[in-house]
Design a protein around this motif. Structure first.
Motif, mmCIF file in Angstrom:
data_model
loop_
_atom_site.group_PDB
_atom_site.id
_atom_site.type_symbol
_atom_site.label_atom_id
_atom_site.label_comp_id
_atom_site.label_asym_id
_atom_site.label_seq_id
_atom_site.Cartn_x
_atom_site.Cartn_y
_atom_site.Cartn_z
ATOM 1 N N ARG A 145 1.111 -5.076 7.905
ATOM 2 C CA ARG A 145 1.378 -3.632 7.795
ATOM 3 C C ARG A 145 0.624 -3.035 6.620
ATOM 4 O O ARG A 145 0.122 -1.909 6.696
ATOM 5 C CB ARG A 145 2.873 -3.368 7.673
ATOM 6 C CG ARG A 145 3.510 -3.833 6.375
ATOM 7 C CD ARG A 145 4.916 -3.303 6.188
ATOM 8 N NE ARG A 145 5.533 -3.823 4.975
ATOM 9 C CZ ARG A 145 6.698 -3.401 4.508
ATOM 10 N NH1 ARG A 145 7.379 -2.471 5.149
ATOM 11 N NH2 ARG A 145 7.212 -3.909 3.393
ATOM 12 N N ALA A 146 0.524 -3.785 5.505
ATOM 13 C CA ALA A 146 -0.209 -3.278 4.346
ATOM 14 C C ALA A 146 -1.687 -3.114 4.673
ATOM 15 O O ALA A 146 -2.311 -2.097 4.317
ATOM 16 C CB ALA A 146 -0.022 -4.223 3.156
ATOM 17 N N GLU A 147 -2.266 -4.106 5.368
ATOM 18 C CA GLU A 147 -3.693 -4.034 5.698
ATOM 19 C C GLU A 147 -3.978 -2.905 6.685
ATOM 20 O O GLU A 147 -4.998 -2.209 6.577
ATOM 21 C CB GLU A 147 -4.155 -5.376 6.279
ATOM 22 C CG GLU A 147 -4.061 -6.547 5.310
ATOM 23 C CD GLU A 147 -4.936 -6.353 4.087
ATOM 24 O OE1 GLU A 147 -6.111 -5.976 4.250
ATOM 25 O OE2 GLU A 147 -4.438 -6.561 2.970
ATOM 26 N N ILE A 148 -3.111 -2.703 7.658
ATOM 27 C CA ILE A 148 -3.326 -1.661 8.673
ATOM 28 C C ILE A 148 -3.261 -0.277 8.042
ATOM 29 O O ILE A 148 -4.140 0.567 8.264
ATOM 30 C CB ILE A 148 -2.283 -1.813 9.796
ATOM 31 C CG1 ILE A 148 -2.561 -3.084 10.610
ATOM 32 C CG2 ILE A 148 -2.281 -0.599 10.716
ATOM 33 C CD1 ILE A 148 -1.425 -3.492 11.524
ATOM 34 N N ILE A 249 5.964 -3.313 -0.266
ATOM 35 C CA ILE A 249 4.811 -2.790 0.456
ATOM 36 C C ILE A 249 3.708 -2.515 -0.559
ATOM 37 O O ILE A 249 3.954 -1.915 -1.609
ATOM 38 C CB ILE A 249 5.170 -1.517 1.253
ATOM 39 C CG1 ILE A 249 3.916 -0.894 1.880
ATOM 40 C CG2 ILE A 249 5.879 -0.486 0.389
ATOM 41 C CD1 ILE A 249 3.282 -1.717 2.971
ATOM 42 N N TRP A 250 2.498 -2.958 -0.254
ATOM 43 C CA TRP A 250 1.329 -2.746 -1.105
ATOM 44 C C TRP A 250 0.497 -1.621 -0.513
ATOM 45 O O TRP A 250 0.327 -1.541 0.698
ATOM 46 C CB TRP A 250 0.509 -4.030 -1.204
ATOM 47 C CG TRP A 250 1.266 -5.136 -1.863
ATOM 48 C CD1 TRP A 250 2.147 -5.987 -1.274
ATOM 49 C CD2 TRP A 250 1.236 -5.499 -3.237
ATOM 50 N NE1 TRP A 250 2.670 -6.858 -2.197
ATOM 51 C CE2 TRP A 250 2.121 -6.583 -3.418
ATOM 52 C CE3 TRP A 250 0.539 -5.018 -4.341
ATOM 53 C CZ2 TRP A 250 2.323 -7.184 -4.643
ATOM 54 C CZ3 TRP A 250 0.737 -5.627 -5.569
ATOM 55 C CH2 TRP A 250 1.622 -6.691 -5.722
ATOM 56 N N PHE A 251 -0.032 -0.756 -1.372
ATOM 57 C CA PHE A 251 -0.763 0.408 -0.876
ATOM 58 C C PHE A 251 -1.652 0.948 -1.983
ATOM 59 O O PHE A 251 -1.605 0.501 -3.137
ATOM 60 C CB PHE A 251 0.214 1.502 -0.417
ATOM 61 C CG PHE A 251 1.123 2.016 -1.508
ATOM 62 C CD1 PHE A 251 0.807 3.159 -2.226
ATOM 63 C CD2 PHE A 251 2.298 1.337 -1.821
ATOM 64 C CE1 PHE A 251 1.629 3.628 -3.230
ATOM 65 C CE2 PHE A 251 3.131 1.794 -2.826
ATOM 66 C CZ PHE A 251 2.797 2.938 -3.540
ATOM 67 N N GLN A 252 -2.459 1.939 -1.629
ATOM 68 C CA GLN A 252 -3.335 2.619 -2.580
ATOM 69 C C GLN A 252 -3.071 4.120 -2.498
ATOM 70 O O GLN A 252 -2.929 4.667 -1.404
ATOM 71 C CB GLN A 252 -4.803 2.326 -2.270
ATOM 72 C CG GLN A 252 -5.782 2.853 -3.313
ATOM 73 C CD GLN A 252 -7.214 2.516 -2.951
ATOM 74 O OE1 GLN A 252 -7.655 2.758 -1.845
ATOM 75 N NE2 GLN A 252 -7.951 1.934 -3.890
ATOM 76 N N GLY A 253 -3.020 4.785 -3.641
ATOM 77 C CA GLY A 253 -2.804 6.220 -3.644
ATOM 78 C C GLY A 253 -1.334 6.583 -3.705
ATOM 79 O O GLY A 253 -0.503 5.846 -4.237
ATOM 80 N N GLU A 254 -0.995 7.741 -3.126
ATOM 81 C CA GLU A 254 0.371 8.232 -3.157
ATOM 82 C C GLU A 254 1.254 7.485 -2.150
ATOM 83 O O GLU A 254 0.788 7.143 -1.056
ATOM 84 C CB GLU A 254 0.403 9.727 -2.838
ATOM 85 C CG GLU A 254 -0.280 10.589 -3.878
ATOM 86 C CD GLU A 254 0.404 10.496 -5.234
ATOM 87 O OE1 GLU A 254 1.648 10.412 -5.266
ATOM 88 O OE2 GLU A 254 -0.302 10.480 -6.262
ATOM 89 N N PRO A 255 2.536 7.249 -2.480
ATOM 90 C CA PRO A 255 3.403 6.507 -1.554
ATOM 91 C C PRO A 255 3.836 7.314 -0.340
ATOM 92 O O PRO A 255 4.048 6.759 0.727
ATOM 93 C CB PRO A 255 4.600 6.122 -2.423
ATOM 94 C CG PRO A 255 4.626 7.129 -3.513
ATOM 95 C CD PRO A 255 3.187 7.499 -3.770
ATOM 96 N N GLY A 256 3.979 8.643 -0.494
ATOM 97 C CA GLY A 256 4.435 9.455 0.625
ATOM 98 C C GLY A 256 5.781 10.101 0.338
ATOM 99 O O GLY A 256 6.493 9.716 -0.606
ATOM 100 N N PRO A 257 6.192 11.081 1.153
ATOM 101 C CA PRO A 257 7.398 11.867 0.855
ATOM 102 C C PRO A 257 8.710 11.113 1.009
ATOM 103 O O PRO A 257 9.726 11.549 0.473
ATOM 104 C CB PRO A 257 7.315 13.018 1.869
ATOM 105 C CG PRO A 257 6.483 12.491 2.995
ATOM 106 C CD PRO A 257 5.495 11.567 2.370
ATOM 107 N N MET A 258 8.745 10.010 1.739
ATOM 108 C CA MET A 258 9.994 9.300 1.982
ATOM 109 C C MET A 258 10.142 8.060 1.105
ATOM 110 O O MET A 258 10.919 7.152 1.420
ATOM 111 C CB MET A 258 10.097 8.907 3.457
ATOM 112 C CG MET A 258 10.087 10.077 4.416
ATOM 113 S SD MET A 258 10.276 9.582 6.143
ATOM 114 C CE MET A 258 12.004 9.088 6.163
ATOM 115 N N ALA A 259 9.408 8.016 -0.003
ATOM 116 C CA ALA A 259 9.488 6.865 -0.906
ATOM 117 C C ALA A 259 10.877 6.773 -1.518
ATOM 118 O O ALA A 259 11.527 7.794 -1.778
ATOM 119 C CB ALA A 259 8.436 6.981 -1.996
#
Length: 348
Positions: A145-148, A249-259
């Motif tokens: 899921r992180a890669e996608i 969950i690993w990600f780049q940038g902003e997490p999103g509104p439901m963090a």
């Protein structure tokens, strides 16, 4: 094995063939007798550490909970190995009913199952959490899921329905423009501009096609090639948060509104490839002790000033006497001058 949690396997045959079929996160083994007899079916779930290993009989690996012996001489063992015992098996040929079509082997039914059920409450959750729902994304796990999401630059805590409804609209628009697209043209479009559901098929396929290069079965602890393949998951410089289920969950940038509220975004430190000591000056033991003493012990000026305040005011001295009785420079200043003088002369 004596500590296995799976059920006993009621199967006996002098010679039989094992056939394996995968679907999502499950694997079905069919034990088919070469002579007369009914086949036996086992469906496995691997947990976090389960795997199959073929090895010589005298080199039985630890945590081998189920073993199939070959008829050759010397015999070998096909073992279901699971150190953490999170994996399991059950009797019968049926897949788990709550799991949807596999995105790897049943891509078209998988895609239709997701887009047809966007009204389900599972898609009220963030997209990173919906991707772990095996009812719709059978086979997708934490690193996938992180890669996608990273490849599509989708914030992990964006609402799942918001992300997927856009795909539904795009698909309807494509059908209107090109109602007679051939399979080869569809595959070409998929490679050029893949959407999230297409990456749920192509990203796991990358791992399957390059399995021997990513992980050598003879050396299961060698994950160097797999780590090089990863672009986001556990990669230095990426951010991470725990989702509402406690999964990172690993990600780049902003997490999103439901963090999740109250969490601080953690960033995995970037490991310096050069010499880390070259970035910081070396401090000798003697110098560090001197600096420590200078900060802990108050200078003489401060001591004399405190004594003067305790004793009370004194008679004014003449300017000449005051000049002769001026307090010495602080210890820290004198020491630094002495050290700089030595360095100027080239002394150690």
């Amino acid at each position: 094995s004596a500590v296995a949690r799976g059920p006993e396997v009621p199967f006996s045959s002098q010679a039989y063939r094992i056939v394996a079929t995968a679907r999502g996160k499950e694997l079905r083994l069919t034990l088919a007798p070469l002579g007369s007899g009914e086949p036996c079916h086992l469906v496995f779930r691997f947990g976090m550490s389960g795997s199959f290993r073929l090895c010589p009989a005298e080199q039985l690996p630890r945590h081998a909970h189920l073993r199939f012996r070959t008829s050759e001489s010397p015999p070998r063992l096909l073992c279901f190995v699971d150190a953490r015992r999170f994996g399991s098996w059950r009797l019968g040929p049926d897949w788990q009913p709550e799991r949807g079509p596999c995105g790897l082997s049943e891509y078209q039914p998988f895609r239709e199952n997701v887009l047809r059920n966007l009204c389900d409450k599972a898609f009220d959750r963030p997209i990173c959490e919906a991707l772990l729902n095996q009812k719709f994304f059978n086979g997708i796990g934490n690193y996938l899921r992180a890669e996608i999401l990273y490849r599509l630059k989708i914030p992990p805590f964006e609402k799942a329905r918001t992300v997927l409804e856009a795909l539904k609209d795009q698909e309807q628009a494509k059908r209107k423009k090109n109602p007679s697209l051939t399979l080869s043209k569809k595959l070409k479009l998929m490679r050029e501009s893949p959407d999230l559901l297409e990456l749920c098929h192509t990203v796991p396929m990358e791992v399957v096609e390059a399995e021997k290069n990513l992980l050598d079965p003879a050396h299961p602890d060698n994950y160097a090639a797999f780590k090089n393949w990863l672009q986001c998951y556990l990669v230095p410089g990426m951010n991470s948060l725990r989702d509402h289920n406690g999964r990172t969950i690993w990600f780049q940038g902003e997490p999103g509104p439901m963090a999740p509220k109250g969490q601080i975004t953690r960033k995995k430190r970037v490991q310096l490839k050069g010499d880390p000591e070259a970035l910081a000056p070396k401090v000798s033991t003697r110098t560090s002790k001197q600096q420590h003493r200078a900060t802990v012990k108050p200078p003489k000026l401060a001591k004399e000033e405190m004594n003067r305040l305790r004793k009370g005011p004194k008679r004014k001295k003449s300017a000449a006497v005051q000049a002769l009785s001026e307090p010495e420079a602080p210890v820290r200043v004198r020491r630094s001058l002495r050290i700089s003088a030595r360095r100027g002369r080239g002394e150690a």
